[in-house]
Design an enzyme around this catalytic site. Structure first.
Site, PDB file in Angstrom:
ATOM      1  N   ASP A 294       0.864  -1.178   0.000  1.00 12.71           N
ATOM      2  CA  ASP A 294       0.000   0.000   0.000  1.00 12.71           C
ATOM      3  C   ASP A 294       0.902   1.231   0.000  1.00 12.71           C
ATOM      4  OD1 ASP A 294      -2.156  -1.678   0.172  1.00 12.71           O
ATOM      5  OD2 ASP A 294      -2.416  -1.435   2.325  1.00 12.71           O
ATOM      6  N   ASP A 452     -13.960  -4.994  -1.622  1.00 15.06           N
ATOM      7  CA  ASP A 452     -13.765  -4.664  -0.198  1.00 15.06           C
ATOM      8  C   ASP A 452     -15.077  -4.874   0.563  1.00 15.06           C
ATOM      9  OD1 ASP A 452     -11.123  -3.869  -0.606  1.00 15.06           O
ATOM     10  OD2 ASP A 452     -11.714  -1.832  -1.115  1.00 15.06           O
TER      11      ASP A 452
END
Length: 597
Positions: A294, A452
């Protein structure tokens, strides 16, 4: 489909896109001054070899230049980086004569069969390529660069190919649950005297394709290796100095580099793998272990690798600073050395800044691809934009910039949720969504949809219209069932669509792979959400990557033994070196799960 590529996007070539045409085909023998390359006859009297042409020129003739036939589709940067890594310079093909003048030619075909043939025919490259190959010049075709050598393809066709090798390129049959595209590290059955494959032993190589050619009595003299995926297909061909492979050597790590090295340096000594060919352990399609980074700007403006705890990336301190776990290029390089099968970047600054102006992230991709020879995925902010000057950019343009900078796949999140909602509501594929546009141009194998979801417990599955599962662990009030609500905007907003419904919809819209996260498990280190991964991996015929929750090597074997996941992804445990990638692979091998070593 592989792709319907709008070629000509590359800044390194002038080859353009044109309407599809096919060469005239006639069977016959070869006579002086004419070429009958298995049906392709050269008719252009202006197309001639240079006076100093030697039919059996080899790569060992002293010069250090590779001629590259790049027509601007997909990520060819990695091929360029691999060639340079091996000590060669690159000359791009600009006109047919450049092919004929080449001492060695590499054709990294990416995209759709029909579109590629259109480019070759309308720029006069097809005749030159057939002449070059028919005269046994050093040639290496990659992926589509192999398929185009055959008679024809069923992809959006039939479409006639170069006709150099007998056979038809057809699609994998997914009717019996075979996951298409064929994506990942698979084993080869190498024939004797396989030339450039002599070095690799029993090692995995990286495939990503939906179409393949089958071995037959008519083409068996060409076949140098096969692969078994829903049946035997041709993995590579060789005749004299002419080679082509269905897999991607530039994405196959050290094994792939050894294949390219053998092509460029045919007289170099054999490696240990060639002398001891049984040292490798590849027998079938391997499960993949993926390292995720990330990436976002910290409060000082520097790009750093971070990791969230249920998507919160800030330290729980008075300073509340962004969690800094290292520099992205350095970490990606280390994971490549550690044996990661893929590296995935999530650009979580992309929601705030316009990606085409996010030069640091593009530079991360460029620098990483110089030394990392496994697939690279990038996600974050891949959607339509209008800049401060009022100029509009499509998601396709954003994705193209990532591909040109070194990405092999792009990951789409929130935008795919909105597209799926519209599709389920109307039943219409508009062709205008990010998912559809990118998969249409670059192929479904280049598009990952990142889901998600968060778990929502219910007492009765009939209480909701979304697909429910019987939960392995009951809810806070003893609920036995749960559905998985999809979230957008970094997990901050819930949408009226379940993970099951989303996965089915995006597969229809052209996704080639699903990255399945779980907000409830993120950063907890207690294992993947088995219920969720099983639900989705059983529902679709495209590969599913399990993500969120890994905290021990046992969690990886658990997800592969209990679900149909094709890959497992982790971040924090790798960044903090709590669980090294090599430890994961050693454990999986002990559990009888095939991985690339």
């Amino acid at each position: 489909m592989e792709a319907i590529a709008a070629f000509g996007a590359s800044s390194t070539t002038k080859l353009g896109f044109a309407s599809s045409t096919s060469p005239s085909f006639s069977r016959g023998g070869n006579s002086s001054g004419q070429l009958y390359s298995h049906g392709f006859r050269t008719k252009n009297p202006k197309l001639k070899y240079p006076s100093n042409f030697t039919a059996h020129a080899l790569a060992s003739n002293g010069d250090s230049v590779v001629t590259l036939l790049d027509y601007g589709a997909g990520n060819v940067r990695s091929v360029r980086n691999a060639i340079r890594r091996l000590g060669y310079e690159i000359k791009d093909v600009q006109k047919p004569e450049d092919i004929l003048n080449a001492n060695r030619l590499i054709f990294p075909g990416v995209g759709a069969f029909a579109a590629a043939m259109s480019v070759l025919n309308n720029n006069g490259m097809a005749e030159a390529l057939c002449m070059y190959i028919k005269n046994d010049r050093p040639f290496l075709g990659i992926c589509l660069g192999l398929q185009l050598l055959f008679d024809s393809s069923e992809e959006n066709g039939p479409v006639k190919g170069l006709g150099l090798i007998p056979g038809v390129v057809g699609r994998f049959d997914s009717a019996n649950g075979l996951r298409v595209p064929h994506l990942g590290w698979d084993a080869l059955q190498v024939k004797e005297d396989a030339g450039i494959l002599d070095d690799i032993g029993r090692q995995h190589v990286y495939f990503v394709h939906s179409y393949r050619a089958m071995p037959t009595d008519d083409n068996k003299e060409w076949v140098s290796s096969t692969c078994n995926y829903g049946g035997e297909f041709i993995a590579s061909v060789r005749r004299g100095n002419v080679n082509a492979v269905q897999f991607h050597p530039e994405k196959s790590g050290d094994t792939g580099l050894s294949i390219l090295r053998r092509f460029l340096y045919p007289s170099s000594p054999l490696t240990k793998a060639a002398i001891m060919p049984n040292e490798g352990k590849a027998t079938k399609l391997a499960k993949r272990v993926i390292a995720c980074l990330d990436v976002r700007a910290n409060d000082k403006g520097d790009l750093v690798v971070t990791k969230g705890d249920q998507y919160d990336v800030r330290e729980q301190t008075e300073e509340n600073e962004v969690r800094n776990l290292g520099k992205p290029v350095k970490l990606a390089g280390q994971y490549y050395k550690d044996g990661a099968d893929e590296v995935s970047f999530l650009n979580i600054t992309g929601f705030r800044d316009f990606p085409l102006g996010d030069l640091p992230m593009l530079q991360v991709l460029r620098e990483t691809s110089e030394n990392v020879f496994v697939p690279l995925t990038v996600g974050g902010g891949i959607r339509d934009f209008t800049d401060s000057n009022g100029r509009q950019y499509s998601s396709l343009e954003v994705a193209s910039e990532y591909f040109r900078s070194g990405a092999d796949k792009v990951s789409i999140g929130s935008n795919a949720v909105y597209a799926a909602e519209d599709y389920l509501r109307t039943g219409v594929k508009t062709g205008k969504t990010s998912l559809e546009q990118i998969s249409y141009v670059y192929g479904s194998q280049a598009v990952v949809v990142s889901i998600d979801p968060r778990r929502v417990y219910v007492k009765d599955p009939n209480d909701v219209k979304f697909k429910c599962v019987r939960a392995s662990n009951p809810g806070p009030n003893g609920e036995e069932y749960a559905w998985y609500q999809c979230m957008v905007n970094g997990g901050r907003e819930g949408r009226p669509i379940g993970a099951y419904e989303l996965a089915k919809a995006v597969e229809d819209l052209g996704a080639g792979e699903i990255l399945l996260n779980c907000i409830d498990c993120d950063g907890q280190g207690k294992g993947f959400d088995i219920d969720l991964v099983k639900l989705i991996s059983d529902a679709v015929n495209i590969p599913v990557i399990a993500s969120s929750g890994a905290g021990a090597v046992e969690h990886f074997s658990e997800i592969f033994q209990m679900t149909n996941a094709s890959a497992a992804l982790a971040a924090g445990i790798f960044h903090r070196n709590e669980v090294p990638i090599q430890a994961v692979k050693e454990h999986l091998l002990k559990e009888g799960i095939e991985v690339r070593t």
